[in-house]
Scaffold this active site. Structure first.
Site, PDB file in Angstrom:
ATOM      1  N   CYS A   1       0.842  -1.222   0.225  1.00  0.00           N
ATOM      2  CA  CYS A   1       0.088  -0.091   0.116  1.00  0.00           C
ATOM      3  C   CYS A   1       1.050   1.279   0.061  1.00  0.00           C
ATOM      4  O   CYS A   1       1.940   1.263   0.521  1.00  0.00           O
ATOM      5  CB  CYS A   1      -0.787   0.012   1.222  1.00  0.00           C
ATOM      6  SG  CYS A   1      -2.053  -1.212   1.215  1.00  0.00           S
ATOM      7  N   ASP A   2       0.377   2.450  -0.518  1.00  0.00           N
ATOM      8  CA  ASP A   2       1.124   3.611  -0.614  1.00  0.00           C
ATOM      9  C   ASP A   2       0.752   4.624   0.100  1.00  0.00           C
ATOM     10  O   ASP A   2      -0.491   4.443   0.963  1.00  0.00           O
ATOM     11  CB  ASP A   2       1.134   4.018  -2.282  1.00  0.00           C
ATOM     12  CG  ASP A   2      -0.107   4.243  -2.559  1.00  0.00           C
ATOM     13  OD1 ASP A   2      -1.188   4.988  -1.941  1.00  0.00           O
ATOM     14  OD2 ASP A   2      -0.387   4.333  -3.919  1.00  0.00           O
ATOM     15  N   PRO A   3       1.142   5.787   0.185  1.00  0.00           N
ATOM     16  CA  PRO A   3       0.649   6.943   1.029  1.00  0.00           C
ATOM     17  C   PRO A   3      -0.593   7.361   1.023  1.00  0.00           C
ATOM     18  O   PRO A   3      -1.289   7.904   1.740  1.00  0.00           O
ATOM     19  CB  PRO A   3       1.682   8.038   0.728  1.00  0.00           C
ATOM     20  CG  PRO A   3       3.013   7.291   0.412  1.00  0.00           C
ATOM     21  CD  PRO A   3       2.550   6.253  -0.499  1.00  0.00           C
TER      22      PRO A   3
END
Lengths: 138, 138, 138, 138
Positions: free
Chosen positions: B24-26
């Site tokens: 998952c990313d920011p």
């Protein structure tokens, strides 16, 4: 910039790069696993400065495998930060090489790491570190 | 669950897994690049169902390289979601194999994808797809 | 170097980097999923040239999510290769931005890609692309 | 299977999964950085067994950041291997939690790891570990 005491016997190298978006996690900081390839990239540059390109070593059947790795994370890095990783070849003797690493954002030390690599042949058997990379412990 | 019309001639497979934190990313959703290995994992399972284990194929010098890939992202996936990826071998003829994919979270279709693989030998030259995986276009 | 016809209306950017060891797979070439962050890194640089830093956009609640992505792989990249990724903002209108990409190793074109991004707010709802990034289709 | 002495005071969890193709490197073994998310996945399962889902903790402003991590690699894992990661919550007191990990392929111990997590709030300030996860050192 670094607090690692340097000595002529200890080869060092530095790389600079930007933190990628995909290297950050939902906490909006660089994922701790992202530091693993960063250290490796610095090590690759160090080898290049020692006139040994890792790709060429593999081509002649000399491989380095990571036997131990430890990291300490002090402050988070963020997306698009420009970071510097400094690596120092601490010791190399027999079949092993030890490196230490520092990850900096300008004057801030974000993380430190240590690795021990073992030198192996194509069959995975331990073999001596190539002469050019050997040093006595300093 | 799937809207892909199935037919006996089109082998399919499904995998289920949880979204990893590091995937998952920011933006706090699964990074779009994370879907690439998910599709590959489903493809590996499909091969296994066809009695062809990709690891064994590589051991005898048969490789598949991705020549084309396209993905459409409809809704975000989140950390710890349980997802299902469904793959269908659409066509395989000559040196190529085409697959389509759907990524589901329960009844919600999150993404679709298509890949074209080319079959190559150890030297990277195109070679025919193994007989067992060949099908006429249905 | 590039075969993309350039025009003053189409902003472009280029990045250069070395292929990381961890970006390569057992076939000893760059994993196809590795190209996804490479394209994103080029896009980040393009934004920077347009005086829009993506990190700052996110800070004011403007996000871009990838709605579509397609890639074509022509030749493999290898560990330690120096690659250039060139990105061009093809069109941006309404809530969408389209980019095309080329991945080069010196004079060799290794891969091409296209993405469509959608502009969303913090709640994930579509919103217009910021004025500074808007262009009429050229 | 494990040599970690277990005790009722030390919660443990296990996960099983297959090594992904993209997790392997040109040496045709699992990249050492791949073990980082594997340990995290086991930790996520352990939390789930303690009735604490990490996603829910983050939603109420409780985060865990990795402060230290060390790993020892004994034998390589390969693509498509089925691995088991076993995690044990060794100690949790004050603002820290310590875990140890073992990575197994059937009866073979491939790697061991240790992490120290620090509990922080949304602003990144240290805060006490939630009561339900606290144990006295056993």
């Amino acid at each position: 910039m670094s607090r690692i005491p340097t000595s002529p016997e200890h080869p060092t190298a530095e790389i600079q790069f930007r933190v990628r978006y995909c290297e950050c996690d939902p906490m909006q900081v660089a994922y701790h696993g992202s530091y693993v390839p960063w250290c490796e990239m610095a090590r690759t540059e160090l080898l290049r400065q020692q006139d040994a390109v890792y790709r060429d070593l593999e081509a002649v059947g000399i491989y380095f495998v990571v036997a131990r790795m430890s990291m300490r994370f002090r402050r988070p890095a963020r997306y698009d930060d420009v970071l510097t990783v400094r690596v120092e070849a601490l010791r190399s003797h027999g079949v092993k090489v030890e490196h230490i690493y520092e990850v900096w954002r300008e004057q801030e030390l974000l993380a430190t790491a240590e690795t021990t690599l073992a030198c192996v042949d194509a069959a995975g058997n331990l073999r001596p570190v190539p002469e050019a990379m050997l040093q006595s412990d300093a």
